[in-house]
Design an enzyme around this catalytic site. Structure first.
Site, mmCIF file in Angstrom:
data_model
loop_
_atom_site.group_PDB
_atom_site.id
_atom_site.type_symbol
_atom_site.label_atom_id
_atom_site.label_comp_id
_atom_site.label_asym_id
_atom_site.label_seq_id
_atom_site.Cartn_x
_atom_site.Cartn_y
_atom_site.Cartn_z
ATOM 1 N N ASN A 1 0.825 -1.212 0.000
ATOM 2 C CA ASN A 1 0.000 0.000 0.000
ATOM 3 C C ASN A 1 0.857 1.259 0.000
ATOM 4 O O ASN A 1 0.605 2.205 -0.761
ATOM 5 C CB ASN A 1 -0.907 0.017 1.234
ATOM 6 C CG ASN A 1 -2.046 -0.976 1.158
ATOM 7 O OD1 ASN A 1 -2.374 -1.478 0.089
ATOM 8 N ND2 ASN A 1 -2.628 -1.266 2.303
ATOM 9 N N GLU B 1 4.560 -5.769 9.483
ATOM 10 C CA GLU B 1 3.890 -6.982 9.019
ATOM 11 C C GLU B 1 4.886 -8.021 8.506
ATOM 12 O O GLU B 1 4.480 -9.089 8.050
ATOM 13 C CB GLU B 1 2.848 -6.648 7.946
ATOM 14 C CG GLU B 1 1.644 -5.927 8.519
ATOM 15 C CD GLU B 1 0.557 -5.622 7.493
ATOM 16 O OE1 GLU B 1 -0.568 -5.326 7.926
ATOM 17 O OE2 GLU B 1 0.832 -5.677 6.277
ATOM 18 N N ASN C 1 -0.675 5.688 14.505
ATOM 19 C CA ASN C 1 -1.930 6.363 14.796
ATOM 20 C C ASN C 1 -2.048 6.520 16.313
ATOM 21 O O ASN C 1 -1.174 6.093 17.074
ATOM 22 C CB ASN C 1 -3.131 5.637 14.179
ATOM 23 C CG ASN C 1 -3.337 4.232 14.743
ATOM 24 O OD1 ASN C 1 -2.975 3.934 15.893
ATOM 25 N ND2 ASN C 1 -3.936 3.363 13.948
ATOM 26 N N LEU D 1 -4.371 11.220 13.660
ATOM 27 C CA LEU D 1 -5.517 11.298 14.569
ATOM 28 C C LEU D 1 -6.847 11.174 13.838
ATOM 29 O O LEU D 1 -7.875 11.645 14.338
ATOM 30 C CB LEU D 1 -5.469 12.626 15.337
ATOM 31 C CG LEU D 1 -4.175 12.904 16.116
ATOM 32 C CD1 LEU D 1 -4.174 14.331 16.646
ATOM 33 C CD2 LEU D 1 -4.004 11.906 17.244
ATOM 34 N N GLY D 2 -6.848 10.562 12.660
ATOM 35 C CA GLY D 2 -8.085 10.388 11.909
ATOM 36 C C GLY D 2 -8.709 11.719 11.558
ATOM 37 O O GLY D 2 -8.059 12.607 10.996
ATOM 38 N N ASP E 1 -14.539 4.501 3.289
ATOM 39 C CA ASP E 1 -13.735 3.342 3.701
ATOM 40 C C ASP E 1 -12.365 3.866 4.127
ATOM 41 O O ASP E 1 -11.632 4.428 3.318
ATOM 42 C CB ASP E 1 -13.605 2.359 2.529
ATOM 43 C CG ASP E 1 -12.845 1.090 2.881
ATOM 44 O OD1 ASP E 1 -12.316 1.005 4.011
ATOM 45 O OD2 ASP E 1 -12.768 0.192 2.026
ATOM 46 N N ALA F 1 -6.404 1.674 4.648
ATOM 47 C CA ALA F 1 -5.183 2.160 3.998
ATOM 48 C C ALA F 1 -5.058 3.678 3.975
ATOM 49 O O ALA F 1 -4.163 4.210 3.321
ATOM 50 C CB ALA F 1 -5.049 1.621 2.583
ATOM 51 N N ALA F 2 -5.904 4.379 4.725
ATOM 52 C CA ALA F 2 -5.736 5.841 4.804
ATOM 53 C C ALA F 2 -4.390 6.190 5.420
ATOM 54 O O ALA F 2 -3.701 7.108 4.968
ATOM 55 C CB ALA F 2 -6.872 6.455 5.612
ATOM 56 N N GLY F 3 -4.007 5.455 6.457
ATOM 57 C CA GLY F 3 -2.714 5.701 7.086
ATOM 58 C C GLY F 3 -1.555 5.417 6.161
ATOM 59 O O GLY F 3 -0.555 6.152 6.150
ATOM 60 N N GLY G 1 -11.653 0.328 -0.727
ATOM 61 C CA GLY G 1 -10.484 -0.507 -0.961
ATOM 62 C C GLY G 1 -9.211 0.114 -0.426
ATOM 63 O O GLY G 1 -9.196 1.205 0.143
ATOM 64 N N SER H 1 -7.850 2.867 -3.672
ATOM 65 C CA SER H 1 -8.364 4.154 -3.199
ATOM 66 C C SER H 1 -7.342 5.281 -3.279
ATOM 67 O O SER H 1 -7.679 6.436 -3.041
ATOM 68 C CB SER H 1 -8.816 4.015 -1.740
ATOM 69 O OG SER H 1 -7.702 3.869 -0.867
#
Length: 295
Positions: free
Chosen positions: A41, A136, A180, A211-212, A237, A240-242, A278, A282
């Protein structure tokens, strides 16, 4: 060039109205498979944000592995360092609710076979302007990659997810850590982002706590502090924003942007990503990010 030493997973995504509770069986309204993994990602996010990117990792000899390789290649990522090993590729089982929230179970598969960077990987890392790492892959592999970058004078940006105890030999080689809020608390044992930031800066040179919807908080050992507000959007969604944030942040920093401009660039990229479904699907392109900033 930016190198990413990390995981490649196939995301198995179930969409539901509300996430199931323990022991509960519910009916979802949609299912899809999307190439992902925090490493892949971030590689795709950085490539779409305008960087030359090399991905270093492993996939299995199954159909998922072939699809992930093709997805990375299509995004413009150099996959010569993506090795194929016998057995299954990594997968992530993701549940996304109608509020845009998610929960994730990762099964490492081929990612678990990676023990550290090999000769060609070391050359790619040494030639990079930044190395992106996540957790990971086995910890020994992550530490070895970070130390290789440190020897070559390459900045290391670590996403400490999934959260776990971090050995000092890893933190000694990290330039910037980007957790996060929940990961920051788990790592430091301190609640509250400002206090967690102080604790992180006792161990690394720079830290960004995402912090979203509240934006991001940056600090450095030099005493600089900055809070970047989030772009207000309707999230579809947040998967994977981070990773999108980190990939875009690395691109901006490698291009010489100051902290504030880099955080603004990364925030714009993340805001665009949460408006789409996704993980890799995205992530915005450089023109989309620039259009968002100019608008």
């Amino acid at each position: 060039m930016i190198s990413v030493f990390g995981s490649a997973n196939m995301d198995l995504v179930a969409y539901v109205t509300e996430a199931p509770k323990r022991g509960e069986t519910i009916t979802g309204h949609r299912f899809r498979t999307v190439p992902g993994g925090k490493g892949a990602n971030q590689a795709i996010a950085a490539a779409r944000a305008g960087a030359e990117v090399a991905f270093l990792g492993a996939v299995g000899d199954d159909g998922f592995g072939a699809e992930m390789r093709a997805t990375l290649t299509e995004a413009g990522v150099d996959v010569r360092g993506l090795r194929q090993v016998p057995g299954p590729s990594g997968i992530a089982h993701i549940v996304v609710d109608d509020h845009g929230g998610n929960s994730i179970i990762v099964v490492p598969g081929a990612n678990g076979t990676v023990t550290g960077p090999c000769g060609d990987d070391l050359a790619a890392i040494a030639a990079s302007q930044a190395l992106l790492l996540q957790l990971e892959l086995p910890m020994e592999a992550v530490v070895a990659a970070a130390q290789a970058a440190q020897v070559s004078g390459v900045p290391v940006i670590l996403t400490p997810a999934p959260a776990q105890p971090l050995p000092e030999e890893l933190l000694d080689a990290v330039t910037m850590i980007v957790p996060n809020e929940h990961e920051a608390a788990a790592i430091t044992g301190v609640t509250g982002p400002d206090a967690a930031l102080d604790a992180l800066l006792e161990r690394v040179q720079e830290a960004v706590i995402t912090l979203g919807s509240e934006g991001a908080l940056y600090g450095s050992r030099a005493g600089e502090r900055l809070r970047m507000p989030a772009v207000t959007v309707q999230a579809v969604d947040t998967t994977a924003a981070g990773d999108t944030f980190v990939g875009a942040l690395a691109v901006a920093r490698s291009e010489g942007s100051g902290v504030e401009d880099a955080l603004r660039f990364a925030s714009a990229a993340a805001a665009l990503s949460v408006q789409r479904e996704g993980a890799s699907t995205s992530m915005p392109t450089r023109p989309e990010i620039e259009d968002s900033l100019s608008g």
